[in-house]
Design a protein around this motif. Structure first.
Motif, PDB file in Angstrom:
ATOM      1  N   VAL A   1     -55.295  75.670 -68.206  1.00  0.00           N
ATOM      2  CA  VAL A   1     -55.534  74.393 -68.885  1.00  0.00           C
ATOM      3  C   VAL A   1     -56.965  74.322 -69.400  1.00  0.00           C
ATOM      4  CG1 VAL A   1     -55.706  71.898 -68.528  1.00  0.00           C
ATOM      5  CG2 VAL A   1     -53.705  73.146 -67.674  1.00  0.00           C
ATOM      6  N   ARG A   2     -57.919  74.727 -68.575  1.00  0.00           N
ATOM      7  CA  ARG A   2     -59.336  74.655 -68.977  1.00  0.00           C
ATOM      8  C   ARG A   2     -59.686  75.678 -70.057  1.00  0.00           C
ATOM      9  NH1 ARG A   2     -61.594  74.719 -62.996  1.00  0.00           N
ATOM     10  NH2 ARG A   2     -60.787  72.721 -62.336  1.00  0.00           N
ATOM     11  N   ASN A   3     -58.984  76.762 -70.063  1.00  0.00           N
ATOM     12  CA  ASN A   3     -59.303  77.859 -70.991  1.00  0.00           C
ATOM     13  C   ASN A   3     -58.106  78.152 -71.900  1.00  0.00           C
ATOM     14  OD1 ASN A   3     -62.003  78.871 -69.860  1.00  0.00           O
ATOM     15  ND2 ASN A   3     -60.700  78.723 -68.051  1.00  0.00           N
ATOM     16  N   ARG A   4     -57.514  77.123 -72.400  1.00  0.00           N
ATOM     17  CA  ARG A   4     -56.288  77.224 -73.187  1.00  0.00           C
ATOM     18  C   ARG A   4     -56.433  78.180 -74.379  1.00  0.00           C
ATOM     19  NH1 ARG A   4     -51.811  73.820 -73.274  1.00  0.00           N
ATOM     20  NH2 ARG A   4     -50.661  73.840 -75.231  1.00  0.00           N
ATOM     21  N   VAL A   5     -57.492  78.055 -75.117  1.00  0.00           N
ATOM     22  CA  VAL A   5     -57.695  78.903 -76.297  1.00  0.00           C
ATOM     23  C   VAL A   5     -57.849  80.366 -75.877  1.00  0.00           C
ATOM     24  CG1 VAL A   5     -59.243  79.399 -78.236  1.00  0.00           C
ATOM     25  CG2 VAL A   5     -58.685  77.030 -77.655  1.00  0.00           C
ATOM     26  N   LEU A   6     -58.637  80.608 -74.858  1.00  0.00           N
ATOM     27  CA  LEU A   6     -58.830  81.974 -74.352  1.00  0.00           C
ATOM     28  C   LEU A   6     -57.504  82.539 -73.852  1.00  0.00           C
ATOM     29  CD1 LEU A   6     -60.646  84.345 -73.482  1.00  0.00           C
ATOM     30  CD2 LEU A   6     -61.006  83.122 -71.319  1.00  0.00           C
ATOM     31  N   PHE A   7     -56.770  81.743 -73.105  1.00  0.00           N
ATOM     32  CA  PHE A   7     -55.492  82.187 -72.571  1.00  0.00           C
ATOM     33  C   PHE A   7     -54.521  82.543 -73.696  1.00  0.00           C
ATOM     34  CE2 PHE A   7     -51.153  81.287 -71.071  1.00  0.00           C
ATOM     35  CZ  PHE A   7     -51.078  82.226 -70.056  1.00  0.00           C
ATOM     36  N   LYS A   8     -54.431  81.706 -74.708  1.00  0.00           N
ATOM     37  CA  LYS A   8     -53.530  81.980 -75.825  1.00  0.00           C
ATOM     38  C   LYS A   8     -53.957  83.236 -76.582  1.00  0.00           C
ATOM     39  CE  LYS A   8     -51.405  77.578 -76.730  1.00  0.00           C
ATOM     40  NZ  LYS A   8     -51.104  76.554 -77.709  1.00  0.00           N
ATOM     41  N   ALA A   9     -55.267  83.404 -76.772  1.00  0.00           N
ATOM     42  CA  ALA A   9     -55.747  84.601 -77.464  1.00  0.00           C
ATOM     43  C   ALA A   9     -55.368  85.854 -76.673  1.00  0.00           C
ATOM     44  CB  ALA A   9     -57.258  84.524 -77.656  1.00  0.00           C
ATOM     45  N   ALA A  10     -55.535  85.796 -75.370  1.00  0.00           N
ATOM     46  CA  ALA A  10     -55.178  86.930 -74.519  1.00  0.00           C
ATOM     47  C   ALA A  10     -53.675  87.180 -74.576  1.00  0.00           C
ATOM     48  CB  ALA A  10     -55.622  86.673 -73.085  1.00  0.00           C
TER      49      ALA A  10
ATOM     50  N   MET B   1     -46.256  79.184 -60.138  1.00  0.00           N
ATOM     51  CA  MET B   1     -47.613  79.548 -60.477  1.00  0.00           C
ATOM     52  C   MET B   1     -48.554  78.719 -59.598  1.00  0.00           C
ATOM     53  SD  MET B   1     -49.402  79.649 -64.272  1.00  0.00           S
ATOM     54  CE  MET B   1     -47.856  79.988 -65.031  1.00  0.00           C
ATOM     55  N   SER B   2     -49.602  79.338 -59.121  1.00  0.00           N
ATOM     56  CA  SER B   2     -50.519  78.603 -58.255  1.00  0.00           C
ATOM     57  C   SER B   2     -51.324  77.576 -59.045  1.00  0.00           C
ATOM     58  CB  SER B   2     -51.470  79.574 -57.550  1.00  0.00           C
ATOM     59  OG  SER B   2     -52.489  79.982 -58.425  1.00  0.00           O
ATOM     60  N   SER B   3     -51.773  76.559 -58.340  1.00  0.00           N
ATOM     61  CA  SER B   3     -52.524  75.492 -59.012  1.00  0.00           C
ATOM     62  C   SER B   3     -53.851  75.995 -59.575  1.00  0.00           C
ATOM     63  CB  SER B   3     -52.749  74.322 -58.058  1.00  0.00           C
ATOM     64  OG  SER B   3     -53.534  74.738 -56.955  1.00  0.00           O
ATOM     65  N   VAL B   4     -54.437  76.994 -58.935  1.00  0.00           N
ATOM     66  CA  VAL B   4     -55.705  77.559 -59.430  1.00  0.00           C
ATOM     67  C   VAL B   4     -55.478  78.203 -60.799  1.00  0.00           C
ATOM     68  CG1 VAL B   4     -57.472  79.318 -59.010  1.00  0.00           C
ATOM     69  CG2 VAL B   4     -56.610  77.946 -57.109  1.00  0.00           C
ATOM     70  N   ILE B   5     -54.401  78.940 -60.905  1.00  0.00           N
ATOM     71  CA  ILE B   5     -54.091  79.596 -62.180  1.00  0.00           C
ATOM     72  C   ILE B   5     -53.780  78.552 -63.246  1.00  0.00           C
ATOM     73  CG2 ILE B   5     -52.460  81.122 -63.366  1.00  0.00           C
ATOM     74  CD1 ILE B   5     -52.243  82.689 -60.721  1.00  0.00           C
ATOM     75  N   GLU B   6     -52.999  77.561 -62.894  1.00  0.00           N
ATOM     76  CA  GLU B   6     -52.672  76.498 -63.844  1.00  0.00           C
ATOM     77  C   GLU B   6     -53.928  75.785 -64.333  1.00  0.00           C
ATOM     78  OE1 GLU B   6     -49.776  73.930 -62.040  1.00  0.00           O
ATOM     79  OE2 GLU B   6     -48.279  75.521 -61.976  1.00  0.00           O
TER      80      GLU B   6
END
Length: 101
Positions: free
Chosen positions: A10-19, A1-6
Motif C-alpha cells: 500500500v505504501r509503495n504502490r507505484v514501486l510494487f506495480k513497476a516491479a 498475505m501478512s499485514s506487513v507485506i500488505e
C-alpha cells in the motif's frame, strides 16, 4: 498475505506495480521462448508425418511405435495449450494493472 507485506504494498504502490510489470514481462519472454520451441517441435512432427496432430490421432495405427509418437506429440500439444493459457492469464493481469494506474 501478512499485514506487513500488505502495508508495504500500500505504501509503495507505484514501486510494487513497476516491479510486478517487470516480473510479468520477464515471464512473458520466457513463455514465448518456450512456446517457440514447442511450436518448432510440433512443426517437425507435422512435417515428418504429413498431418496435423488431430488427424494423426484419428488414424492412429495400432502399434507400439505409433502410440509412443502419439504420446510425445500429445505432450507437446498439451504443453502449447498450457503456455497459451498462462500467457492469456498474464495478459489479463497486465490489463487490470494498467487500468488501475
Amino acid at each position: 498475505m501478512s499485514s506487513v507485506i500488505e502495508k508495504f504494498i500500500v505504501r509503495n504502490r507505484v514501486l510494487f506495480k513497476a516491479a510486478l510489470f517487470e516480473v510479468i514481462a520477464k515471464r512473458c519472454e520466457q513463455l514465448l521462448h518456450e512456446l517457440e520451441e514447442v511450436e518448432k517441435k510440433i512443426k517437425e512432427f507435422e512435417e515428418k508425418y504429413g498431418v496435423k496432430f488431430e488427424d494423426f490421432e484419428k488414424n492412429l495405427p495400432d502399434s507400439f511405435e505409433a502410440h509412443e509418437i502419439w504420446m510425445d506429440w500429445k505432450s507437446l500439444v498439451e504443453t502449447r495449450k498450457a503456455i497459451e493459457e498462462e500467457l492469456n492469464e498474464i495478459e489479463e493481469v497486465r490489463r487490470e494493472l494498467t487500468e488501475e494506474i
